[in-house]
Design an enzyme around this catalytic site. Structure first.
Site, PDB file in Angstrom:
ATOM      1  N   GLU A 178       0.870  -1.177   0.000  1.00  0.00           N
ATOM      2  CA  GLU A 178       0.000   0.000   0.000  1.00  0.00           C
ATOM      3  C   GLU A 178       0.902   1.221   0.000  1.00  0.00           C
ATOM      4  OE1 GLU A 178      -2.975  -0.235  -0.615  1.00  0.00           O
ATOM      5  OE2 GLU A 178      -3.465  -2.300  -0.117  1.00  0.00           O
ATOM      6  N   CYS A 216      -1.948   9.160   2.706  1.00  0.00           N
ATOM      7  CA  CYS A 216      -1.529   8.651   1.389  1.00  0.00           C
ATOM      8  C   CYS A 216      -2.561   8.918   0.305  1.00  0.00           C
ATOM      9  CB  CYS A 216      -1.223   7.154   1.469  1.00  0.00           C
ATOM     10  SG  CYS A 216      -2.611   6.133   2.020  1.00  0.00           S
TER      11      CYS A 216
END
Length: 455
Positions: A209, A243
């Site tokens: 990720e 993110c």
């Protein structure tokens, strides 16, 4: 802690079968849920100490999210664990096909610093639900959360089953040398490449990720008041250290000035007229990250904000205007409370430009036009995102979360967390009551029938 010895003990524990039953998995998920509730005050205190997160923001984005992930999977675990029956072709008459989810085994979870509690616990929930053991490596940049995680997990579980290993880069390097059965990493693209390279040497499957420059496209027909509120919230929550935060805005030229006015209002509503005086505004995680972000303030023209406080590692919500792709702020993921703004006249230019760069983790588009929505969703590749919102797709346990290309590989959240930590094993149960004898024959007559069957 001897890492190699820890892995050996976890492999022995896993091979004993103690992690496999539905009852055991549900029990451990319940233990984790109740443990988080018991230690809520300590978790909140650690998040405040490391990042200056307010109680509301910390609970919403870290603790509450983790609890919801556990309760969601607990309700669905019995169904997820059941073998799936599939059809068999006529050539397999008399047999039964099953797809059986099984745990990978001993897993490694490397967590980042930006949501240090949630991004450690959420993958762990998937690992437990799928029947694995786990070694967790929290970020050394958030030492208070790391200590709390080690204390909570140490209290709840034996290290042969779940363990927290603290340390810096050297510890991560040592962990990546170990023979894990699965690695789950959340962090930067640069470190993700290191993790993937290390995993490749032992052919260990991974979920990565990562991140990237996630665009936010504002079309001329967008409701700019709502748009500005949602952009400001998604970009500046956690001081932009997210993110999937909008990394930059692409706004249609005709509505740029109005959007700037609305953003100014939204920032003041959410963070105050002077955000640096807001005691609950999240700080930048380290001096190095602060200096990197502060250097971006030299690019373009500061349209909103721009003030910094080096003593508190704080940067107020900032919007940069007159930005081009040549500016330093557009060369890497920002990961801070700085929002560059670019303009466009023709949407085709936006599609072409975004597609010319690495695939982002998220994309957001604000428009009332279904044609524009469809155009963006279909023609630009990205991990996931929202139409007329930012970041909210993460809050749905029904939507898998993950990247594509440089922004990551694999996905999790909700049921997908179970799937991420499971290998789906195919099994054919064949009958011995009769035999398909044509498969043993090499005669032309047999070939005639086989050709018909295999069309």
């Amino acid at each position: 802690m001897d890492v190699a010895e820890l892995i050996i003990k976890q492999k022995e524990y896993y091979n004993s079968g103690k992690t496999r039953s539905l009852e055991t998995r549900l029990h451990h998920l319940r233990v984790l849920y109740e443990g988080i509730q018991r230690h809520e005050a300590a978790i909140l205190s650690a998040l405040q100490a490391d990042l200056n997160k307010s109680e509301v923001e910390a609970y919403m984005t870290e603790i509450g999210y983790a609890l919801k992930e556990i309760s969601f999977l607990m309700k669905r675990l019995p169904a997820l664990m059941k073998p799936q029956r599939v059809k068999t072709p006529i050539t397999h008459a008399g047999s039964k096909g099953r797809i059986i989810p099984e745990p990978y085994g001993v897993t490694l979870i490397i967590a980042p610093w930006n949501y240090p509690f949630q991004l450690a616990i959420a993958p762990l929930v998937g690992a437990i639900a799928a029947g694995n053991t786990a070694v967790m490596k929290p970020s050394e940049l958030t030492p208070n959360v790391s200590k709390v995680l080690a204390r909570i997990i140490g209290e709840l579980f034996h290290s042969d089953y779940i363990a927290v290993v603290e340390g810096g880069v050297n510890m991560s390097t040592e962990l990546l040398k170990q023979p894990f059965d699965y690695i789950f990493f959340t962090g930067s693209v640069a470190v993700g490449k290191i993790v993937m390279e290390a995993a490749a040497k032992q052919l260990i499957p991974v979920t990565l990720e990562l991140g990237g420059k996630s665009p936010c496209i504002v079309h001329e027909d967008a409701r700019l008041d709502v748009t500005a509120r949602r952009i400001a919230w998604g970009k500046f929550i956690n001081a932009g250290q997210t993110c999937v935060a909008p990394d930059y805005v692409y706004v249609q030229q005709s509505v740029k000035e109005q959007l700037l006015r609305e953003l100014q209002k939204a920032i003041q509503e959410q963070f105050g007229v002077r955000p640096l005086e807001n005691k609950e505004f999240v700080r930048i995680v380290s001096e190095r990250h602060f200096q990197r972000l502060a250097s971006f303030l030299q690019d373009g023209i500061i349209a909103i904000g721009g003030e910094t406080d080096a003593s508190r590692l704080a940067i107020e919500p900032t919007v940069l205007d007159h930005i081009s792709w040549d500016d330093s702020v557009m060369q890497e993921e920002i990961f801070g409370p700085i929002l560059p703004m670019l303009t466009y006249s023709d949407l085709e230019d936006v599609v072409r430009t975004v597609n010319a760069h690495p695939k982002p983790l998220a994309l957001y588009v604000f428009t009332e036009s279904e044609q524009v929505q469809q155009n963006i969703v279909e023609r630009i590749s990205y991990g996931g995102g929202c139409v007329n919102d930012t970041m909210y797709h993460l809050a749905s346990p029904y939507l898998p979360f993950g990247g594509v290309g440089e922004s990551g590989t694999g996905s999790y959240h909700g049921e997908q967390s179970f799937r991420a930590f499971s290998h789906y094993k195919s099994v054919l149960y064949q009958s011995t009551k009769w035999d398909f004898k044509l498969r043993y024959s090499s005669s032309k007559r047999a070939l005639k029938y086989i050709r018909k069957l295999l069309k």
